[in-house]
Design an enzyme around this catalytic site. Structure first.
Site, PDB file in Angstrom:
ATOM      1  N   PHE A  47      25.334  21.952  -2.215  1.00  0.00           N
ATOM      2  CA  PHE A  47      26.135  22.118  -3.187  1.00  0.00           C
ATOM      3  C   PHE A  47      27.599  23.302  -2.556  1.00  0.00           C
ATOM      4  CE2 PHE A  47      22.116  20.781  -5.025  1.00  0.00           C
ATOM      5  CZ  PHE A  47      22.658  19.697  -5.800  1.00  0.00           C
ATOM      6  N   ALA A  48      28.817  22.218  -3.775  1.00  0.00           N
ATOM      7  CA  ALA A  48      29.807  22.858  -3.351  1.00  0.00           C
ATOM      8  C   ALA A  48      30.364  23.448  -4.713  1.00  0.00           C
ATOM      9  CB  ALA A  48      30.989  22.840  -1.929  1.00  0.00           C
ATOM     10  N   TYR A  52      32.781  27.868  -4.154  1.00  0.00           N
ATOM     11  CA  TYR A  52      32.048  27.436  -2.915  1.00  0.00           C
ATOM     12  C   TYR A  52      32.184  26.504  -2.414  1.00  0.00           C
ATOM     13  CZ  TYR A  52      28.021  31.154  -3.848  1.00  0.00           C
ATOM     14  OH  TYR A  52      27.589  32.316  -4.167  1.00  0.00           O
ATOM     15  N   ASP A 137      22.063  25.884   1.173  1.00  0.00           N
ATOM     16  CA  ASP A 137      22.922  26.108   1.485  1.00  0.00           C
ATOM     17  C   ASP A 137      24.399  26.240   1.717  1.00  0.00           C
ATOM     18  OD1 ASP A 137      21.592  28.095  -1.204  1.00  0.00           O
ATOM     19  OD2 ASP A 137      21.888  29.607  -0.524  1.00  0.00           O
ATOM     20  N   VAL A 138      25.688  26.128   1.126  1.00  0.00           N
ATOM     21  CA  VAL A 138      27.311  26.006   1.731  1.00  0.00           C
ATOM     22  C   VAL A 138      27.802  27.085   2.340  1.00  0.00           C
ATOM     23  CG1 VAL A 138      28.412  25.876  -0.600  1.00  0.00           C
ATOM     24  CG2 VAL A 138      29.101  24.559   1.617  1.00  0.00           C
ATOM     25  N   ASP A 139      26.899  28.649   1.839  1.00  0.00           N
ATOM     26  CA  ASP A 139      27.862  29.980   2.454  1.00  0.00           C
ATOM     27  C   ASP A 139      27.483  29.666   2.960  1.00  0.00           C
ATOM     28  OD1 ASP A 139      25.813  30.033   0.455  1.00  0.00           O
ATOM     29  OD2 ASP A 139      26.156  32.348   0.001  1.00  0.00           O
ATOM     30  N   HIS A 159      11.845  33.367   4.416  1.00  0.00           N
ATOM     31  CA  HIS A 159      12.722  34.848   4.465  1.00  0.00           C
ATOM     32  C   HIS A 159      12.765  36.152   4.969  1.00  0.00           C
ATOM     33  CE1 HIS A 159      15.781  37.649   1.670  1.00  0.00           C
ATOM     34  NE2 HIS A 159      15.614  36.863   0.912  1.00  0.00           N
ATOM     35  N   GLU A 229      14.928  30.225  -6.934  1.00  0.00           N
ATOM     36  CA  GLU A 229      13.912  31.001  -5.972  1.00  0.00           C
ATOM     37  C   GLU A 229      12.461  31.373  -6.474  1.00  0.00           C
ATOM     38  OE1 GLU A 229      15.389  32.754  -1.769  1.00  0.00           O
ATOM     39  OE2 GLU A 229      14.318  34.475  -3.112  1.00  0.00           O
ATOM     40  N   ASP A 252      20.901  36.306   8.296  1.00  0.00           N
ATOM     41  CA  ASP A 252      21.907  37.583   8.048  1.00  0.00           C
ATOM     42  C   ASP A 252      21.968  38.892   8.595  1.00  0.00           C
ATOM     43  OD1 ASP A 252      24.059  38.338   6.436  1.00  0.00           O
ATOM     44  OD2 ASP A 252      23.579  38.256   4.381  1.00  0.00           O
TER      45      ASP A 252
END
Length: 280
Positions: A47-48, A52, A137-139, A159, A229, A252
């Site tokens: 999803f952009a 984003y 996710d796109v990021d 996670h 989530e 991350d």
């Protein structure tokens, strides 16, 4: 070929006998051959929406380098800005399909509506168009191999902040009024909403169930603590995934130091100013 013991420094099997995928637990050559015989097509949905869209070029370029290399891939980009799609050169057998969708004022609503949009999208697309759908996710960006080792009827991803934590510290939804509620004495793992997937049939069941649960919460004027989530974790608690991806598949590096057990960082978060990117 001599069969060697799998890794002993990490958990590699769930209590319901689903493999947990780490580097060193699979032979990619064998798996590639098995999946080539099945002639599969893999969908990758992202999803952009709103700001984003700025992450999309790097995301797609990194996917071309590392995601399902050698297999047919359909990129499904859900966006409110279809005219702003970046021009990315795709390899043979790889397609970009843009789905125009509305935006929402709050980023939380954008996040939660993804389950509804994916569910309805799968109801409209021909089932023969793909065999598996991976939702991310796109990021983020791919920076190492992510291939057929993840494919299975249903998978979730551990996670990175909770993969070694005890159940009591999981940030499940704890209010009984919510459809995402998980009691304190229940729960296997805490899964990240940024990377899940499986067969088209199973992903449709998951997204439809999560959408219906979130709709019930809206009707009761409650919002789960971690939005979609939280509902994903509730679903995977009672519909056990057939594979679980290790934090290699979602990390991350700016927020977490790299532990010795993490031999690969395959799919990583990119830098962003959350306040700036989420606000109009």
């Amino acid at each position: 070929m001599t069969l060697m013991p799998i890794r002993t420094d990490v958990l590699v099997l769930t209590p319901w006998l689903a493999p947990i995928i780490w580097e060193g637990t699979f032979n990619i050559d064998i798996l590639n051959e098995q999946f080539r015989l099945q002639n599969i097509t893999v969908g990758l949905s992202v999803f952009a929406i709103k700001k984003y869209v700025a992450f999309l070029r790097q995301f797609l370029e990194s996917a071309e380098q590392h995601f399902m290399v050698g297999f047919r891939v359909n990129y499904y980009v859900f966006t409110d800005q279809p005219v702003d799609m970046p021009q990315v050169v795709l390899g043979p057998g790889r397609r970009l399909l843009v789905q125009s969708v509305p935006s929402y004022p709050r980023w939380q609503d954008v996040s939660m509506r993804r389950m509804e949009m994916i569910s309805r999208f799968l109801e409209q697309r021909p089932r023969l168009e793909m065999d598996y759908l991976v939702c991310v996710d796109v990021d983020m960006k791919f920076q190492d191999h992510v291939g057929v080792e993840i494919l299975t009827p249903l998978f979730g991803t551990l996670h990175p902040g909770f993969y070694r934590a005890k159940r009591a510290s999981f940030t499940y939804e704890r209010r009984p009024q919510s459809q995402a509620y998980i009691p304190l004495d229940q729960g296997d793992f805490y899964y990240m909403g940024a990377f899940f997937g499986g067969s088209v049939e199973e992903v449709h069941r998951l997204t439809r169930a999560c959408h219906e649960a979130m709709q019930a919460d809206r009707d009761n004027h409650i919002e789960a603590v971690w939005h979609d989530e939280s509902h994903l974790n509730k679903y995977l608690l009672y519909h056990k995934p057939t594979k679980v991806l290790s934090p290699e598949y979602l990390w991350d590096p700016r927020m977490l130091s790299r532990p010795s057990v993490l031999q690969k960082m395959r799919f990583v978060a990119v830098y962003k100013n959350h306040q700036e990117i989420r606000n109009p």
